[in-house]
Design a protein around this motif. Structure first.
Motif, PDB file in Angstrom:
ATOM      1  N   SER A  85     -12.828  -4.491  -1.320  1.00  0.00           N
ATOM      2  CA  SER A  85     -11.868  -4.778  -0.257  1.00  0.00           C
ATOM      3  C   SER A  85     -11.864  -3.668   0.788  1.00  0.00           C
ATOM      4  O   SER A  85     -11.785  -3.925   1.996  1.00  0.00           O
ATOM      5  CB  SER A  85     -10.466  -4.944  -0.835  1.00  0.00           C
ATOM      6  OG  SER A  85     -10.395  -6.060  -1.701  1.00  0.00           O
ATOM      7  N   VAL A  86     -11.946  -2.413   0.327  1.00  0.00           N
ATOM      8  CA  VAL A  86     -11.977  -1.277   1.247  1.00  0.00           C
ATOM      9  C   VAL A  86     -13.272  -1.293   2.054  1.00  0.00           C
ATOM     10  O   VAL A  86     -13.280  -1.043   3.263  1.00  0.00           O
ATOM     11  CB  VAL A  86     -11.840   0.056   0.482  1.00  0.00           C
ATOM     12  CG1 VAL A  86     -11.804   1.238   1.457  1.00  0.00           C
ATOM     13  CG2 VAL A  86     -10.585   0.055  -0.376  1.00  0.00           C
TER      14      VAL A  86
ATOM     15  N   ARG B  55      -0.611  -1.835   5.282  1.00  0.00           N
ATOM     16  CA  ARG B  55      -1.352  -1.264   4.155  1.00  0.00           C
ATOM     17  C   ARG B  55      -2.718  -0.763   4.616  1.00  0.00           C
ATOM     18  O   ARG B  55      -3.148   0.345   4.280  1.00  0.00           O
ATOM     19  CB  ARG B  55      -1.536  -2.314   3.046  1.00  0.00           C
ATOM     20  CG  ARG B  55      -2.337  -1.810   1.847  1.00  0.00           C
ATOM     21  CD  ARG B  55      -3.021  -2.950   1.129  1.00  0.00           C
ATOM     22  NE  ARG B  55      -4.016  -3.609   1.971  1.00  0.00           N
ATOM     23  CZ  ARG B  55      -4.704  -4.710   1.609  1.00  0.00           C
ATOM     24  NH1 ARG B  55      -4.454  -5.278   0.442  1.00  0.00           N
ATOM     25  NH2 ARG B  55      -5.606  -5.235   2.420  1.00  0.00           N
ATOM     26  N   ASP B  56      -3.432  -1.581   5.390  1.00  0.00           N
ATOM     27  CA  ASP B  56      -4.774  -1.209   5.847  1.00  0.00           C
ATOM     28  C   ASP B  56      -4.742   0.046   6.713  1.00  0.00           C
ATOM     29  O   ASP B  56      -5.579   0.935   6.573  1.00  0.00           O
ATOM     30  CB  ASP B  56      -5.403  -2.365   6.627  1.00  0.00           C
ATOM     31  CG  ASP B  56      -5.724  -3.567   5.757  1.00  0.00           C
ATOM     32  OD1 ASP B  56      -5.693  -3.416   4.518  1.00  0.00           O
ATOM     33  OD2 ASP B  56      -5.999  -4.652   6.317  1.00  0.00           O
TER      34      ASP B  56
ATOM     35  N   LEU C 238     -13.018  -3.883   4.768  1.00  0.00           N
ATOM     36  CA  LEU C 238     -12.143  -3.449   5.849  1.00  0.00           C
ATOM     37  C   LEU C 238     -12.883  -2.517   6.807  1.00  0.00           C
ATOM     38  O   LEU C 238     -12.830  -2.695   8.025  1.00  0.00           O
ATOM     39  CB  LEU C 238     -10.918  -2.730   5.267  1.00  0.00           C
ATOM     40  CG  LEU C 238      -9.985  -2.068   6.286  1.00  0.00           C
ATOM     41  CD1 LEU C 238      -9.329  -3.124   7.168  1.00  0.00           C
ATOM     42  CD2 LEU C 238      -8.929  -1.223   5.569  1.00  0.00           C
TER      43      LEU C 238
ATOM     44  N   ARG D  63       0.151  -6.503   5.139  1.00  0.00           N
ATOM     45  CA  ARG D  63      -1.278  -6.291   4.895  1.00  0.00           C
ATOM     46  C   ARG D  63      -1.866  -5.309   5.916  1.00  0.00           C
ATOM     47  O   ARG D  63      -2.610  -4.390   5.548  1.00  0.00           O
ATOM     48  CB  ARG D  63      -2.041  -7.618   4.948  1.00  0.00           C
ATOM     49  CG  ARG D  63      -3.537  -7.460   4.626  1.00  0.00           C
ATOM     50  CD  ARG D  63      -4.282  -8.753   4.927  1.00  0.00           C
ATOM     51  NE  ARG D  63      -3.964  -9.798   3.971  1.00  0.00           N
ATOM     52  CZ  ARG D  63      -4.658 -10.018   2.860  1.00  0.00           C
ATOM     53  NH1 ARG D  63      -5.699  -9.268   2.574  1.00  0.00           N
ATOM     54  NH2 ARG D  63      -4.302 -10.998   2.058  1.00  0.00           N
ATOM     55  N   SER D  64      -1.544  -5.514   7.194  1.00  0.00           N
ATOM     56  CA  SER D  64      -2.102  -4.640   8.220  1.00  0.00           C
ATOM     57  C   SER D  64      -1.511  -3.233   8.132  1.00  0.00           C
ATOM     58  O   SER D  64      -2.191  -2.242   8.413  1.00  0.00           O
ATOM     59  CB  SER D  64      -1.889  -5.231   9.613  1.00  0.00           C
ATOM     60  OG  SER D  64      -0.519  -5.457   9.858  1.00  0.00           O
TER      61      SER D  64
ATOM     62  N   ILE E  82      -5.695  -0.823  14.327  1.00  0.00           N
ATOM     63  CA  ILE E  82      -4.967  -1.729  13.425  1.00  0.00           C
ATOM     64  C   ILE E  82      -3.510  -1.821  13.879  1.00  0.00           C
ATOM     65  O   ILE E  82      -2.801  -0.817  13.893  1.00  0.00           O
ATOM     66  CB  ILE E  82      -5.024  -1.236  11.970  1.00  0.00           C
ATOM     67  CG1 ILE E  82      -6.472  -1.112  11.495  1.00  0.00           C
ATOM     68  CG2 ILE E  82      -4.246  -2.189  11.059  1.00  0.00           C
ATOM     69  CD1 ILE E  82      -6.610  -0.514  10.103  1.00  0.00           C
TER      70      ILE E  82
END
Length: 292
Positions: free
Chosen positions: A223-224, A134-135, A227, A131-132, A125
Motif C-alpha cells: 500500500s505504501v 493518513r497518507d 502511494l 484516508r488522505s 495530498i
C-alpha cells in the motif's frame, strides 16, 4: 576451540542454510542459498580449507565483468560474506571473513529523494478525509524519520512518545532497539491524525489500512509502495528513497557518521559511510561545473 569438520563448500552451505532458518526469513535464506550456490559453481565443490580470500576476490572481479548492476554485485558479496562469517566463527576457515570486500553503493533504484520532491509529494495530498490525512501523515513520517517501509507498517502507537517527539522501534534488519524521530510538521499532522485514527482502528498499528477486507488493521508495505508510485514526480523515487534522503541530509548537515548509524539503525557504520561517498561525488560534480 572447536575442531573443524573438514567440510566441502556444498556441505558448508547445507549447514549454513539449516542454521539460517532460525535466524533469517525463509525468503532471505533462499536468496542467500542461491547466491552462495553461484559461487560454488564458480569455485567448484572443494574442501573449505582450500578456499582463500584471493578466491573470493577473483569471484568479485568475475561478477563485475559480467555486467551485473552494482546493487546485484553488492548483494552477492554480502551473501558470500555472511557465509564466510558463519564458517569463520565455526573455525572451518582460518582467515578473517572481514577480508571479503563488499562494494559500497546507494542503489539507483532507491535514489535519495530531494527535499523539493518530498515536500511536493506531501504538500500535494489534500487531507480532505481520513484516508488522505493518513497518507499525508504517513509520508511526512517516512520523510522525517527515515524508517524502513516494513518498520513503518509494523509501527504501533505504543512505540511512540508523542509529547517527546520520539519513539522506539525494533530494527527489521538487526533486531536491535533504536530511537526514531520526526519533525515539527509531522508532529502537527499526527495531532490531527491520531484522534481520527481511534474511530477506525481495529489494531494497534499506527498507520492503519482502509481497504475493505482489512479496514482498521495493519497497513501493508504494498500500500505504501502504491502511494509513493502514484505521487512521485520521478520514476526512481520509491519509499526507500525517503530513507536515503534523510541519510544525505544528515551528511550535508555535518552530522557524524556514528549518529547517522544510530538514527537509521545501521548495524555497521560502513553502511552509513555510503552517504559520505555519494556526497563526495556531488562535490566533484559541483567543481567540474565551476572548472568547465
Amino acid at each position: 576451540m572447536r575442531e573443524p569438520k573438514g567440510l566441502t563448500l556444498k556441505e558448508g552451505l547445507s549447514e549454513f542454510t539449516e542454521w539460517g532458518m532460525g535466524k533469517y526469513s525463509c525468503s532471505t535464506v533462499r536468496t542467500y542459498t542461491d547466491l552462495i550456490g553461484r559461487f560454488i559453481v564458480f569455485a567448484g565443490d572443494r574442501p573449505l580449507a582450500d578456499i582463500k580470500v584471493t578466491e573470493i576476490a577473483k569471484y568479485h572481479g568475475y561478477l563485475k565483468n559480467k555486467d551485473y548492476a552494482d546493487s546485484s554485485v553488492a548483494f552477492m558479496m554480502v551473501a558470500l560474506r555472511q557465509f564466510m562469517k558463519y564458517l569463520f566463527l565455526r573455525h572451518e576457515i582460518t582467515w578473517d571473513y572481514q577480508l571479503v570486500s563488499v562494494p559500497k553503493y546507494v542503489s539507483r533504484s532507491y535514489a535519495p529523494v530531494e527535499t523539493v520532491d518530498a515536500r511536493a509529494m506531501i504538500d500535494g495530498i489534500r487531507a480532505e478525509n481520513f484516508r488522505s490525512l493518513r497518507d499525508k501523515t504517513m509520508l511526512s513520517f517516512l520523510y522525517s524519520s527515515g524508517v524502513r517501509v516494513a518498520e513503518l507498517c509494523c509501527l504501533e502507537t505504543k512505540d511512540l512518545h508523542i509529547q517527546d517527539g520520539h519513539g522506539s522501534i525494533i530494527s527489521k534488519k538487526n533486531r536491535q532497539l533504536r530511537m526514531v524521530f520526526w519533525d515539527d510538521a509531522t508532529a502537527q499532522l499526527m495531532k490531527e491524525y491520531l484522534p481520527q485514527r481511534e474511530l477506525w482502528a481495529s489494531s494497534d498499528a499506527m498507520f492503519i489500512s482502509m481497504d475493505r477486507k482489512n479496514r482498521g488493521g495493519k497497513l501493508s508495505t504494498r500500500s505504501v509502495q502504491r502511494l509513493v508510485a502514484d505521487l512521485r514526480p520521478k520514476a526512481n523515487i520509491s519509499p526507500h528513497s525517503f530513507r536515503h534522503g534523510l541519510g544525505m541530509r544528515a551528511v550535508k548537515a555535518g552530522i557524524h557518521p556514528r549518529y547517522i548509524q544510530k538514527i537509521l539503525g545501521h548495524k555497521n557504520i560502513n553502511s552509513s559511510q555510503i552517504y559520505l561517498d555519494v556526497h563526495d561525488e556531488d562535490l566533484v560534480k559541483a567543481y567540474q561545473k565551476i572548472a568547465a
